[in-house]
Design an enzyme around this catalytic site. Structure first.
Site, PDB file in Angstrom:
ATOM      1  N   TYR A   1     140.242  98.977 -38.088  1.00 17.27           N
ATOM      2  CA  TYR A   1     139.865  97.212 -38.753  1.00 17.27           C
ATOM      3  C   TYR A   1     140.765  96.614 -38.886  1.00 17.27           C
ATOM      4  CZ  TYR A   1     135.135  99.430 -39.694  1.00 17.27           C
ATOM      5  OH  TYR A   1     133.805  99.922 -40.014  1.00 17.27           O
TER       6      TYR A   1
ATOM      7  N   TYR B   1     134.853 100.381 -30.380  1.00 19.26           N
ATOM      8  CA  TYR B   1     134.588 100.589 -32.161  1.00 19.26           C
ATOM      9  C   TYR B   1     135.456 101.544 -31.837  1.00 19.26           C
ATOM     10  CZ  TYR B   1     133.736 101.830 -36.219  1.00 19.26           C
ATOM     11  OH  TYR B   1     133.775 101.655 -37.486  1.00 19.26           O
TER      12      TYR B   1
ATOM     13  N   LYS C   1     134.065  98.141 -49.187  1.00 18.27           N
ATOM     14  CA  LYS C   1     133.214  98.654 -49.116  1.00 18.27           C
ATOM     15  C   LYS C   1     133.039  98.932 -51.258  1.00 18.27           C
ATOM     16  CE  LYS C   1     132.584  98.757 -44.911  1.00 18.27           C
ATOM     17  NZ  LYS C   1     133.525  98.240 -44.818  1.00 18.27           N
TER      18      LYS C   1
HETATM   19  C1  LIG Z   1     134.432  98.156 -43.217  1.00 15.06           C
HETATM   20  C2  LIG Z   1     135.081  97.899 -43.237  1.00 15.06           C
HETATM   21  C3  LIG Z   1     136.060  96.534 -42.766  1.00 15.06           C
HETATM   22  C4  LIG Z   1     135.014  95.722 -41.918  1.00 15.06           C
HETATM   23  O1  LIG Z   1     134.184  94.970 -43.113  1.00 15.06           O
HETATM   24  P1  LIG Z   1     132.357  94.760 -42.488  1.00 15.06           P
HETATM   25  O2  LIG Z   1     131.335  93.972 -43.777  1.00 15.06           O
HETATM   26  O3  LIG Z   1     131.552  95.880 -42.077  1.00 15.06           O
HETATM   27  O4  LIG Z   1     132.034  93.249 -41.439  1.00 15.06           O
HETATM   28  C5  LIG Z   1     137.572  95.896 -42.855  1.00 15.06           C
HETATM   29  N1  LIG Z   1     137.608  97.060 -42.398  1.00 15.06           N
HETATM   30  C6  LIG Z   1     137.679  98.142 -43.368  1.00 15.06           C
HETATM   31  C7  LIG Z   1     138.915  98.847 -43.944  1.00 15.06           C
HETATM   32  C8  LIG Z   1     136.405  98.463 -43.898  1.00 15.06           C
HETATM   33  O5  LIG Z   1     136.010  99.936 -43.953  1.00 15.06           O
END
Ligand SMILES: *Cc1c(COP(=O)(O)O)cnc(C)c1O
Length: 332
Positions: free
Chosen positions: A289, A263, A49
Site C-alpha cells: 500500500y 495487487y 485499520k
Molecule cells: C488497508 C490499507 C490501506 C488502504 O485503505 P482502504 O481503506 O482499504 O482503502 C492503505 N494502507 C495500508 C497499510 C493498509 O493496510
C-alpha cells in the site's frame, strides 16, 4: 459533525503526529512534504485499520457480539489489526485469508502479518483467489450462530459506513493540527484499496468544508472503478453521519498508475520509494500500500503536479509488518 453520537471504543493512540519530511522535500526539490503518522495508531504495530476498528468494535460490542469475523489477502494488515482488537476485548476472532497474489514463499504465507494474526490468537482459514469472500464469511457466521455464538462480520478492510467514521475523525484531527500551527494544506495523498479510508477522509473534509483535495493512489482497481467504489461509500458515510448528499463525484479522485502487475505484487517504483523513506526519513513504508502510494507521490512531485510552494501531506496508513513477507523485493 458530532461523532460522539456513534458507538466507539477508544484504543487508538490519537492524535497521530503531523511531521515535516525535510530531507525528502529537499531531495525531490518540489512541494513541501508532510506526513500524518497513522502508522503510529497503536494496536499491533499500527495503521489505518485501528481508526476504523474503534467504531466497528464499538458497534460490535453495542450489539452484544462475542466473535469477530473478517477477511483479507494473506498479508492483510486489516486482518492483523482485527485479530489484535479482538484480543483486546476478549472476543474470538476468525480470519478468512484469500490468496490474491499466488505468492507461495514461506515468508509470504507464514511470516509478517500471518505470524502476528496467529500471535494474537486468531483462527485462520485459507481460500483460493477469486472466492466469494463475503459469502464465505456469511456461511461461517451462520454456522457459529447455530452453535449459539454471536458473530459480528466486518467487511474486508473494515470498509463500510461505520468503519469510515474513523477517517472522518482523522479529517477533523488533521485540520485541527494544521490550523493550530498555521499550516495551509494544499493537497492530501494516500494509498487507497478497499475504499474506506478515502471515503471517510473525504466525507470528513467535505463535512467541515476544509477544501483540501484528496488524491488516492490505487493499489488494485483501475482509476474509474476505484473512484466509483470510494464515491459510493463516501455517499453512504455522509448519510450515516446525518448529512446526506454533501459529497460530490468530483470530490473523489484516484490515480491507479502505480499498481504495476497487480495487487500485492512488488514494483521497482515501490521498492525505490520504500528505500528512500527508510534512508532519508527513518520511516518504514510497506510493499502493498504505502510503498506504491509514496511511489505515486514522488513521481507526481517530480513531474510538477503540485506547485513548488504548496504544502502536501501524505497520510501514512501503516503496513510495515508486511515488509517481512517480501524480503526479496528490495535488492539489498
Ligand atoms: C488497508 C490499507 C490501506 C488502504 O485503505 P482502504 O481503506 O482499504 O482503502 C492503505 N494502507 C495500508 C497499510 C493498509 O493496510
Amino acid at each position: 459533525m458530532h461523532l460522539s453520537r456513534f458507538p466507539r471504543q477508544r484504543f487508538a493512540h490519537l492524535p497521530t503526529p503531523l511531521e515535516p519530511m525535510e530531507r525528502l522535500t529537499r531531495h525531490l526539490g518540489g512541494a513541501r512534504l508532510w506526513i500524518k503518522r497513522d502508522d503510529c495508531t497503536g494496536l499491533a504495530s499500527g495503521g489505518n485499520k485501528t481508526r476504523k476498528l474503534e467504531f466497528l468494535v464499538g458497534d460490535a460490542l453495542a450489539k452484544g457480539a462475542d466473535t469477530l469475523i473478517t477477511q483479507g489477502a494473506t498479508q492483510s494488515n486489516h486482518a492483523r489489526q482485527t485479530a489484535a482488537a479482538a484480543a483486546r476485548f476478549g472476543l474470538d476472532c476468525h480470519i478468512l485469508l484469500e490468496d490474491r497474489t499466488g505468492n507461495q514463499t514461506p515468508e509470504y504465507t507464514e511470516n509478517g502479518n500471518v505470524l502476528l494474526d496467529r500471535l494474537h490468537g486468531a483462527e485462520l482459514s485459507r481460500f483460493a483467489g477469486g472466492t466469494d469472500m463475503n459469502a464465505a464469511m456469511e456461511a461461517l457466521a451462520s454456522e457459529l450462530r447455530e452453535k449459539g455464538r454471536k458473530p459480528y462480520v466486518i467487511p474486508g478492510g473494515g470498509s463500510n459506513a461505520i468503519g469510515a467514521l474513523g477517517y472522518a475523525n482523522c479529517a477533523l484531527e488533521l485540520v485541527a493540527q494544521a490550523n493550530e500551527r498555521g499550516l495551509k494544506l494544499d493537497h492530501a495523498v494516500h494509498a487507497t484499496g478497499s475504499a474506506g479510508t478515502q471515503a471517510g477522509f473525504v466525507a470528513g473534509l467535505v463535512a467541515i468544508n476544509a477544501q483540501i483535495p484528496v488524491l488516492g493512489i490505487g493499489v488494485r482497481a483501475p482509476k474509474e472503478k476505484q473512484e466509483q467504489n470510494v464515491y459510493e461509500l463516501a455517499c453512504r458515510t455522509v448519510e450515516h453521519m446525518g448529512v446526506p448528499g454533501i459529497v460530490k463525484r468530483e470530490h473523489v479522485v484516484a490515480n491507479s498508475d502505480y499498481v504495476g502487475p497487480g495487487y500485492g505484487v512488488p514494483t521497482d517504483g515501490m521498492a525505490e520509494a520504500v528505500k528512500l523513506l527508510a534512508r532519508l526519513e527513518g520511516i518504514l513504508l510497506d510493499p502493498v500500500y504505502t510503498g506504491k502510494g509514496m511511489h505515486g507521490l514522488i513521481d507526481l512531485v517530480s513531474k510538477g503536479f503540485f506547485a513548488k510552494d504548496s504544502d502536501v501531506v501524505f497520510l501514512h496508513t501503516g503496513g510495515s509488518a508486511g515488509l517481512f513477507a517480501y524480503p526479496d523485493a528490495f535488492d539489498l
